[in-house]
Write a protein that holds these residues in place. Sequence first.
Motif, PDB file in Angstrom:
ATOM      1  N   THR A   7      43.898 -28.453 -56.096  1.00 36.85           N
ATOM      2  CA  THR A   7      44.045 -28.219 -54.660  1.00 36.85           C
ATOM      3  C   THR A   7      42.701 -27.816 -54.085  1.00 36.85           C
ATOM      4  OG1 THR A   7      44.547 -25.845 -54.825  1.00 36.85           O
ATOM      5  CG2 THR A   7      46.410 -27.382 -54.977  1.00 36.85           C
ATOM      6  N   GLU A   8      42.580 -27.989 -52.806  1.00 32.46           N
ATOM      7  CA  GLU A   8      41.446 -27.448 -52.052  1.00 32.46           C
ATOM      8  C   GLU A   8      42.043 -26.579 -50.965  1.00 32.46           C
ATOM      9  OE1 GLU A   8      38.463 -27.821 -53.177  1.00 32.46           O
ATOM     10  OE2 GLU A   8      38.882 -29.477 -54.560  1.00 32.46           O
ATOM     11  N   PHE A   9      41.398 -25.459 -50.707  1.00 32.91           N
ATOM     12  CA  PHE A   9      41.920 -24.504 -49.738  1.00 32.91           C
ATOM     13  C   PHE A   9      40.759 -23.832 -49.024  1.00 32.91           C
ATOM     14  CE2 PHE A   9      42.238 -23.292 -54.160  1.00 32.91           C
ATOM     15  CZ  PHE A   9      41.432 -22.162 -54.253  1.00 32.91           C
ATOM     16  N   ASN A  10      41.069 -23.180 -47.934  1.00 34.14           N
ATOM     17  CA  ASN A  10      40.062 -22.633 -47.032  1.00 34.14           C
ATOM     18  C   ASN A  10      39.554 -21.267 -47.506  1.00 34.14           C
ATOM     19  OD1 ASN A  10      38.392 -22.638 -44.785  1.00 34.14           O
ATOM     20  ND2 ASN A  10      39.915 -21.655 -43.489  1.00 34.14           N
ATOM     21  N   GLY A  11      38.818 -21.267 -48.609  1.00 35.55           N
ATOM     22  CA  GLY A  11      38.263 -20.027 -49.135  1.00 35.55           C
ATOM     23  C   GLY A  11      39.306 -19.195 -49.851  1.00 35.55           C
ATOM     24  N   PHE A  12      38.870 -18.092 -50.425  1.00 34.83           N
ATOM     25  CA  PHE A  12      39.756 -17.214 -51.189  1.00 34.83           C
ATOM     26  C   PHE A  12      40.924 -16.758 -50.330  1.00 34.83           C
ATOM     27  CE2 PHE A  12      41.076 -12.985 -52.596  1.00 34.83           C
ATOM     28  CZ  PHE A  12      41.476 -13.294 -53.880  1.00 34.83           C
ATOM     29  N   GLY A  14      42.794 -18.536 -48.585  1.00 37.54           N
ATOM     30  CA  GLY A  14      42.926 -19.357 -47.383  1.00 37.54           C
ATOM     31  C   GLY A  14      44.023 -20.388 -47.478  1.00 37.54           C
ATOM     32  N   THR A  15      44.250 -21.074 -46.381  1.00 34.35           N
ATOM     33  CA  THR A  15      45.327 -22.056 -46.304  1.00 34.35           C
ATOM     34  C   THR A  15      44.999 -23.317 -47.109  1.00 34.35           C
ATOM     35  OG1 THR A  15      44.402 -22.985 -44.282  1.00 34.35           O
ATOM     36  CG2 THR A  15      46.078 -21.276 -44.031  1.00 34.35           C
ATOM     37  N   GLU A  39      39.713 -22.277 -37.919  1.00 29.87           N
ATOM     38  CA  GLU A  39      38.449 -21.723 -38.415  1.00 29.87           C
ATOM     39  C   GLU A  39      38.308 -22.097 -39.881  1.00 29.87           C
ATOM     40  OE1 GLU A  39      37.605 -17.629 -37.493  1.00 29.87           O
ATOM     41  OE2 GLU A  39      38.800 -17.754 -35.656  1.00 29.87           O
ATOM     42  N   ILE A  40      37.216 -22.767 -40.200  1.00 32.07           N
ATOM     43  CA  ILE A  40      36.972 -23.209 -41.571  1.00 32.07           C
ATOM     44  C   ILE A  40      35.824 -22.393 -42.150  1.00 32.07           C
ATOM     45  CG2 ILE A  40      36.341 -25.177 -43.018  1.00 32.07           C
ATOM     46  CD1 ILE A  40      37.530 -26.977 -40.819  1.00 32.07           C
ATOM     47  N   GLU A  41      36.051 -21.899 -43.351  1.00 33.64           N
ATOM     48  CA  GLU A  41      35.000 -21.152 -44.042  1.00 33.64           C
ATOM     49  C   GLU A  41      33.761 -22.034 -44.155  1.00 33.64           C
ATOM     50  OE1 GLU A  41      35.001 -17.964 -45.308  1.00 33.64           O
ATOM     51  OE2 GLU A  41      36.931 -17.710 -44.302  1.00 33.64           O
ATOM     52  N   PRO A  42      32.563 -21.485 -43.963  1.00 32.36           N
ATOM     53  CA  PRO A  42      31.337 -22.297 -44.000  1.00 32.36           C
ATOM     54  C   PRO A  42      31.169 -23.093 -45.295  1.00 32.36           C
ATOM     55  CG  PRO A  42      30.870 -20.144 -43.076  1.00 32.36           C
ATOM     56  CD  PRO A  42      32.291 -20.103 -43.570  1.00 32.36           C
ATOM     57  N   TRP A  43      31.449 -22.477 -46.440  1.00 32.07           N
ATOM     58  CA  TRP A  43      31.300 -23.200 -47.711  1.00 32.07           C
ATOM     59  C   TRP A  43      32.265 -24.385 -47.756  1.00 32.07           C
ATOM     60  CZ3 TRP A  43      33.939 -24.956 -51.883  1.00 32.07           C
ATOM     61  CH2 TRP A  43      33.181 -25.337 -52.993  1.00 32.07           C
ATOM     62  N   VAL A  44      33.484 -24.184 -47.314  1.00 34.20           N
ATOM     63  CA  VAL A  44      34.493 -25.240 -47.302  1.00 34.20           C
ATOM     64  C   VAL A  44      34.081 -26.348 -46.338  1.00 34.20           C
ATOM     65  CG1 VAL A  44      36.919 -25.759 -46.790  1.00 34.20           C
ATOM     66  CG2 VAL A  44      36.315 -23.664 -48.024  1.00 34.20           C
ATOM     67  N   ALA A  45      33.543 -25.973 -45.186  1.00 34.04           N
ATOM     68  CA  ALA A  45      33.093 -26.967 -44.201  1.00 34.04           C
ATOM     69  C   ALA A  45      31.996 -27.853 -44.775  1.00 34.04           C
ATOM     70  CB  ALA A  45      32.599 -26.270 -42.932  1.00 34.04           C
ATOM     71  N   SER A  46      31.155 -27.296 -45.624  1.00 33.90           N
ATOM     72  CA  SER A  46      30.041 -28.057 -46.210  1.00 33.90           C
ATOM     73  C   SER A  46      30.411 -28.813 -47.477  1.00 33.90           C
ATOM     74  CB  SER A  46      28.886 -27.108 -46.559  1.00 33.90           C
ATOM     75  OG  SER A  46      28.375 -26.514 -45.410  1.00 33.90           O
ATOM     76  N   HIS A  47      31.288 -28.234 -48.315  1.00 33.37           N
ATOM     77  CA  HIS A  47      31.525 -28.776 -49.649  1.00 33.37           C
ATOM     78  C   HIS A  47      32.882 -29.453 -49.858  1.00 33.37           C
ATOM     79  CE1 HIS A  47      28.245 -25.877 -50.298  1.00 33.37           C
ATOM     80  NE2 HIS A  47      27.855 -26.759 -51.209  1.00 33.37           N
ATOM     81  N   VAL A  48      33.831 -29.232 -48.964  1.00 33.96           N
ATOM     82  CA  VAL A  48      35.175 -29.797 -49.136  1.00 33.96           C
ATOM     83  C   VAL A  48      35.512 -30.795 -48.039  1.00 33.96           C
ATOM     84  CG1 VAL A  48      37.651 -29.279 -49.259  1.00 33.96           C
ATOM     85  CG2 VAL A  48      36.003 -27.768 -50.396  1.00 33.96           C
TER      86      VAL A  48
END
Length: 152
Positions: A7-12, A14-15, A39-48
Amino acid sequence: MRYFLDTEFNGFGGTLISVALVPEHGDQECYVSLPLPDEIEPWVASHVVPYLRHVPPGIDHELERAEAADLVATYLAGDADPVIIADWPEDLAHFCALLVTGPGRMAGIDFGLKLELINAAGFSAAANSRVPHNALHDARALRDFYLVDRVG
């Protein structure tokens, strides 16, 4: 049959953003992405997020949560004894939460299933996945690792 989950989710904590199941045998994979949070976590916005659509067109499903749960239930319905394998507890938590569709209700998993959290020491989805941080490609990498490491 065994199905490998990622799965991929919006940070620790997160959804859920996407979920993939890859069977041990065959090529009938399941992949679904859900609406992105406001609101998307910055790491998720860049890497997911940039890699969500990097899957074959025939299985690229973008659905609301309830429809995603139904898709997963329908996908697994043909197997009387599915085993879901993951290498990270949060993957299993998100998977199980997806199946809960309301108070006292769940997607049509009336056949039961087993969950297995494996110790994947030495495995890194980021290092072994063709498209790191894409649930489908990471689940494929986990399957390949498992089949070499456990089944040999």
